[in-house]
Design a protein around this motif. Sequence first.
Motif, PDB file in Angstrom:
ATOM      1  N   ILE A   1      47.584  24.399  63.472  1.00 22.33           N
ATOM      2  CA  ILE A   1      46.269  24.184  62.862  1.00 22.33           C
ATOM      3  C   ILE A   1      45.167  24.362  63.902  1.00 22.33           C
ATOM      4  N   TRP A   2      45.343  23.767  65.105  1.00 19.23           N
ATOM      5  CA  TRP A   2      44.339  23.913  66.153  1.00 19.23           C
ATOM      6  C   TRP A   2      44.218  25.365  66.613  1.00 19.23           C
ATOM      7  N   THR A   3      45.319  26.103  66.601  1.00 19.43           N
ATOM      8  CA  THR A   3      45.261  27.525  66.968  1.00 19.43           C
ATOM      9  C   THR A   3      44.414  28.298  65.970  1.00 19.43           C
ATOM     10  N   ILE A   4      44.606  28.024  64.701  1.00 21.32           N
ATOM     11  CA  ILE A   4      43.808  28.700  63.665  1.00 21.32           C
ATOM     12  C   ILE A   4      42.330  28.343  63.815  1.00 21.32           C
ATOM     13  N   ILE A   5      42.044  27.062  64.048  1.00 22.70           N
ATOM     14  CA  ILE A   5      40.651  26.640  64.225  1.00 22.70           C
ATOM     15  C   ILE A   5      40.045  27.292  65.461  1.00 22.70           C
ATOM     16  N   ALA A   6      40.791  27.323  66.562  1.00 25.13           N
ATOM     17  CA  ALA A   6      40.276  27.928  67.793  1.00 25.13           C
ATOM     18  C   ALA A   6      40.033  29.417  67.613  1.00 25.13           C
ATOM     19  N   LEU A   7      40.936  30.117  66.929  1.00 22.65           N
ATOM     20  CA  LEU A   7      40.730  31.546  66.676  1.00 22.65           C
ATOM     21  C   LEU A   7      39.498  31.774  65.811  1.00 22.65           C
ATOM     22  N   TYR A   8      39.296  30.918  64.825  1.00 24.95           N
ATOM     23  CA  TYR A   8      38.111  31.029  63.981  1.00 24.95           C
ATOM     24  C   TYR A   8      36.840  30.863  64.805  1.00 24.95           C
ATOM     25  N   PHE A   9      36.812  29.832  65.664  1.00 23.77           N
ATOM     26  CA  PHE A   9      35.621  29.611  66.482  1.00 23.77           C
ATOM     27  C   PHE A   9      35.433  30.706  67.519  1.00 23.77           C
ATOM     28  N   LEU A  10      36.519  31.271  68.015  1.00 19.14           N
ATOM     29  CA  LEU A  10      36.389  32.386  68.963  1.00 19.14           C
ATOM     30  C   LEU A  10      35.744  33.598  68.303  1.00 19.14           C
ATOM     31  N   VAL A  11      36.120  33.858  67.076  1.00 19.30           N
ATOM     32  CA  VAL A  11      35.587  35.019  66.368  1.00 19.30           C
ATOM     33  C   VAL A  11      34.145  34.771  65.919  1.00 19.30           C
ATOM     34  N   GLU A  12      33.869  33.583  65.424  1.00 22.29           N
ATOM     35  CA  GLU A  12      32.563  33.271  64.851  1.00 22.29           C
ATOM     36  C   GLU A  12      31.546  32.763  65.863  1.00 22.29           C
ATOM     37  N   SER A  13      31.962  32.407  67.057  1.00 20.03           N
ATOM     38  CA  SER A  13      31.059  31.799  68.030  1.00 20.03           C
ATOM     39  C   SER A  13      30.142  32.836  68.650  1.00 20.03           C
ATOM     40  N   SER A  14      28.869  32.457  68.796  1.00 21.42           N
ATOM     41  CA  SER A  14      27.913  33.353  69.435  1.00 21.42           C
ATOM     42  C   SER A  14      27.540  32.866  70.828  1.00 21.42           C
ATOM     43  N   VAL A  15      27.821  31.622  71.134  1.00 21.10           N
ATOM     44  CA  VAL A  15      27.501  31.042  72.436  1.00 21.10           C
ATOM     45  C   VAL A  15      28.733  31.122  73.327  1.00 21.10           C
ATOM     46  N   ASN A  16      28.535  31.506  74.602  1.00 22.47           N
ATOM     47  CA  ASN A  16      29.665  31.680  75.507  1.00 22.47           C
ATOM     48  C   ASN A  16      30.413  30.388  75.783  1.00 22.47           C
ATOM     49  N   SER A  17      29.696  29.265  75.895  1.00 20.39           N
ATOM     50  CA  SER A  17      30.377  28.013  76.203  1.00 20.39           C
ATOM     51  C   SER A  17      31.319  27.612  75.066  1.00 20.39           C
ATOM     52  N   ASP A  18      30.913  27.905  73.837  1.00 17.58           N
ATOM     53  CA  ASP A  18      31.790  27.620  72.708  1.00 17.58           C
ATOM     54  C   ASP A  18      33.060  28.459  72.774  1.00 17.58           C
ATOM     55  N   LYS A  19      32.940  29.686  73.268  1.00 19.25           N
ATOM     56  CA  LYS A  19      34.120  30.542  73.388  1.00 19.25           C
ATOM     57  C   LYS A  19      35.091  29.995  74.427  1.00 19.25           C
ATOM     58  N   TYR A  20      34.561  29.456  75.524  1.00 20.70           N
ATOM     59  CA  TYR A  20      35.443  28.889  76.544  1.00 20.70           C
ATOM     60  C   TYR A  20      36.165  27.652  76.024  1.00 20.70           C
ATOM     61  N   ILE A  21      35.445  26.828  75.276  1.00 21.32           N
ATOM     62  CA  ILE A  21      36.077  25.646  74.691  1.00 21.32           C
ATOM     63  C   ILE A  21      37.154  26.066  73.695  1.00 21.32           C
ATOM     64  N   SER A  22      36.829  27.039  72.858  1.00 21.98           N
ATOM     65  CA  SER A  22      37.805  27.525  71.882  1.00 21.98           C
ATOM     66  C   SER A  22      39.008  28.147  72.575  1.00 21.98           C
ATOM     67  N   LEU A  23      38.753  28.858  73.668  1.00 19.29           N
ATOM     68  CA  LEU A  23      39.852  29.464  74.415  1.00 19.29           C
ATOM     69  C   LEU A  23      40.749  28.381  75.029  1.00 19.29           C
ATOM     70  N   GLY A  24      40.151  27.306  75.521  1.00 22.90           N
ATOM     71  CA  GLY A  24      40.931  26.194  76.063  1.00 22.90           C
ATOM     72  C   GLY A  24      41.793  25.540  74.999  1.00 22.90           C
ATOM     73  N   ILE A  25      41.210  25.322  73.825  1.00 22.22           N
ATOM     74  CA  ILE A  25      41.976  24.748  72.712  1.00 22.22           C
ATOM     75  C   ILE A  25      43.112  25.689  72.313  1.00 22.22           C
ATOM     76  N   LEU A  26      42.830  26.975  72.292  1.00 26.94           N
ATOM     77  CA  LEU A  26      43.834  27.969  71.917  1.00 26.94           C
ATOM     78  C   LEU A  26      45.008  27.966  72.898  1.00 26.94           C
ATOM     79  N   VAL A  27      44.706  27.954  74.182  1.00 28.15           N
ATOM     80  CA  VAL A  27      45.768  27.979  75.197  1.00 28.15           C
ATOM     81  C   VAL A  27      46.610  26.708  75.122  1.00 28.15           C
TER      82      VAL A  27
END
Length: 97
Positions: free
Chosen positions: A22-48
């Motif tokens: 579930i967290w992987t799906i949420i992180a992938l969603y935020f990675l795709v939809e995120s426009s701010v770089n810091s949000d992408k790093y957080i999403s990438l951390g959750i994904l890993v």
Amino acid sequence: MRKIKNMKEKITGIISILSSIIWTIIALYFLVESSVNSDKYISLGILVSSISVMLYVIWTNYSIINSSKLKKMDIDIQLLKKELEKKELEKKLNEYK
């Protein structure tokens, strides 16, 4: 008692893998939809971390390591040691007679 522990480990493993999926799906969603770089790093951390939890659960077979085989081997080793000690003591006893 061991059966209950195995069931608890399996339930914990199932909960871990489902939540990490579930967290992987949420992180992938935020990675795709995120426009701010810091949000992408957080999403990438959750994904890993989610992927690493999934891999751990899968690789360790729901975190059940074959402890029964290890325990049996330990018991066999202890038995062999006791037999060797017994033979040595019998040999010493026979020498003193």
